[in-house]
Enzyme design. Structure first.
Site, mmCIF file in Angstrom:
data_model
loop_
_atom_site.group_PDB
_atom_site.id
_atom_site.type_symbol
_atom_site.label_atom_id
_atom_site.label_comp_id
_atom_site.label_asym_id
_atom_site.label_seq_id
_atom_site.Cartn_x
_atom_site.Cartn_y
_atom_site.Cartn_z
ATOM 1 N N SER A 71 31.569 49.257 33.814
ATOM 2 C CA SER A 71 30.606 48.229 33.442
ATOM 3 C C SER A 71 29.222 48.799 33.162
ATOM 4 C CB SER A 71 30.516 47.168 34.549
ATOM 5 O OG SER A 71 31.761 46.544 34.745
ATOM 6 N N HIS A 111 24.998 47.882 36.573
ATOM 7 C CA HIS A 111 24.753 47.183 35.310
ATOM 8 C C HIS A 111 23.326 47.426 34.829
ATOM 9 C CE1 HIS A 111 28.004 44.007 36.558
ATOM 10 N NE2 HIS A 111 28.494 45.227 36.413
#
Length: 383
Positions: free
Chosen positions: A190, A242
């Protein structure tokens, strides 16, 4: 187990960034019908690296499940899920609801664990963790996002730049995660995927003059980014990965994804002998400024972060509110990691262990020297 949130960015395909035919430029000799049909201001690449990344992630997940071998390694508190898969069956859903392996297997395969990076001199885990996934759901969500976002970018900019953008962004995400999340493990692509989103945003900004419908594209992309970051405030989601990946990708976009300005492209593609528009340089001055500033900020940030990590610095000690960026506690859930404690008695290699939080007990066969395995068994017993 802390798994990076699957990046639900498949809607990014709605962004069709193409050079605008309505951008004003100096007149050039008209192209014939055949030439106009085949005219492309920028080279288009055949994507192969992003599909290779997908294959590599899937293959590594299969290897991880093979190593996990749930039926062979006794699981406390329940049987393996989908036992018909044999050694590829999943851990009980109470242990891993994403249909995947155990935390100990992920750690063995290279998951990010701060203690092993700092004290075990295993900095390679900052890279290896981005190729591992916590389960089938995690893997599918990330790989679908990678296909939708990555293939488009590779077609536009080639495999070298997009490959570097992906890997460096993943490293940046792992680095920020390790500086804030000191317990548990972290896996997932991610951070690298958020790097691609960040690169898309900076690419739009630095190549602003060559795109049509730029404001609609900007709003759409920002909404996608905000939604994905908002998902990261849920528990057991590594939002620091992230954020780190996005910032790294955003800065890298100004470095790797810079386009020549339209006058230069028009001059290059005009026919010999035609009136060519003047083009003093390949890029606009602001593009050079953004390139230099972004390169300096990115290099300084990554080097400083790596030095702080290897020194064992916990940035939560210097930022009392930063933990809210990764998890916001509510009445429905708590953001604090659950601590587990066990009492044990040993007779030779037989270890009788009792979990103090739920009262469950079990007899294990554990070598006397394996304190790490005893800790993992305690965690399983209390899960």
């Amino acid at each position: 187990m802390i798994a990076e949130a699957p990046s639900s960015s498949s809607s990014a395909t709605a962004l069709n960034f193409k050079p605008s035919n309505s951008v004003a430029h100096a007149p050039v000799a008209p192209l014939g019908d055949h030439e106009a049909h085949h005219f492309q201001p920028f080279k288009r690449w055949i994507p192969w690296l992003v599909p290779s990344f997908v294959v590599a992630n899937v293959a590594l997940f299969i290897v991880t499940m093979y190593v996990n071998d749930c039926p062979k390694h006794y699981v406390v508190g329940g049987s393996c899920f989908a036992p018909f898969l044999g050694r590829f069956s999943f851990q009980p859903l109470k242990q891993n609801p994403l249909f995947g392996p155990s935390s100990s297997t992920l750690e063995k395969m290279g998951a990010l664990k701060v203690d092993k990076v700092v004290h075990g001199h295993q900095a390679w885990r900052l890279f290896s963790c981005i190729w591992l996934h916590g389960g089938v759901i995690h893997l599918l969500a990330n790989m679908l996002s990678l296909v939708f976002i990555g293939i488009r970018l590779e077609q536009e900019f080639g495999f070298v730049r997009i490959g570097l953008l992906y890997v460096i962004s993943g490293f940046g995400g792992s680095l920020l995660s390790a500086l804030f999340i000191q317990s548990g493990i972290s896996v997932g692509a991610s951070g690298a995927l958020f790097g691609l989103l960040g690169g898309m945003l900076s690419e739009l900004l630095t190549n602003w003059t060559i795109y049509a419908n730029k404001f609609a594209a900007m709003v759409t992309l920002l909404v996608i980014i905000v939604i994905n970051l908002a998902v990261g405030i849920l528990p057991h989601v590594d939002n620091f990965a992230h954020i780190g990946g996005f910032i790294s990708g955003f800065l890298l976009g100004f470095v790797f994804l810079i386009r020549p300005h339209y006058k230069w492209v028009s001059q290059r593609n005009s026919r010999p002998g035609s009136a060519r528009p003047p083009a003093n340089s390949k890029h606009n001055p602001y593009q050079y400024v953004l390139w230099i500033v972004s390169f300096i900020l990115l290099s300084a940030g990554l080097i400083t972060g790596l030095v702080l990590l290897l020194k064992g610095v916990n940035l939560n000690d210097h930022c009392s509110w930063c933990h809210y960026l990764s998890c916001v506690p509510t009445a429905k859930w708590s953001c604090k990691p659950r601590e587990v404690y066990c009492e044990s008695t040993r007779i030779g290699t037989q270890l009788n262990m009792i979990c103090l939080s739920n009262g469950r007990n079990h007899m294990f066969t554990v070598p006397k020297s394996s304190s790490v395995q005893a800790q993992l068994l305690c965690s399983q017993l209390c899960s």
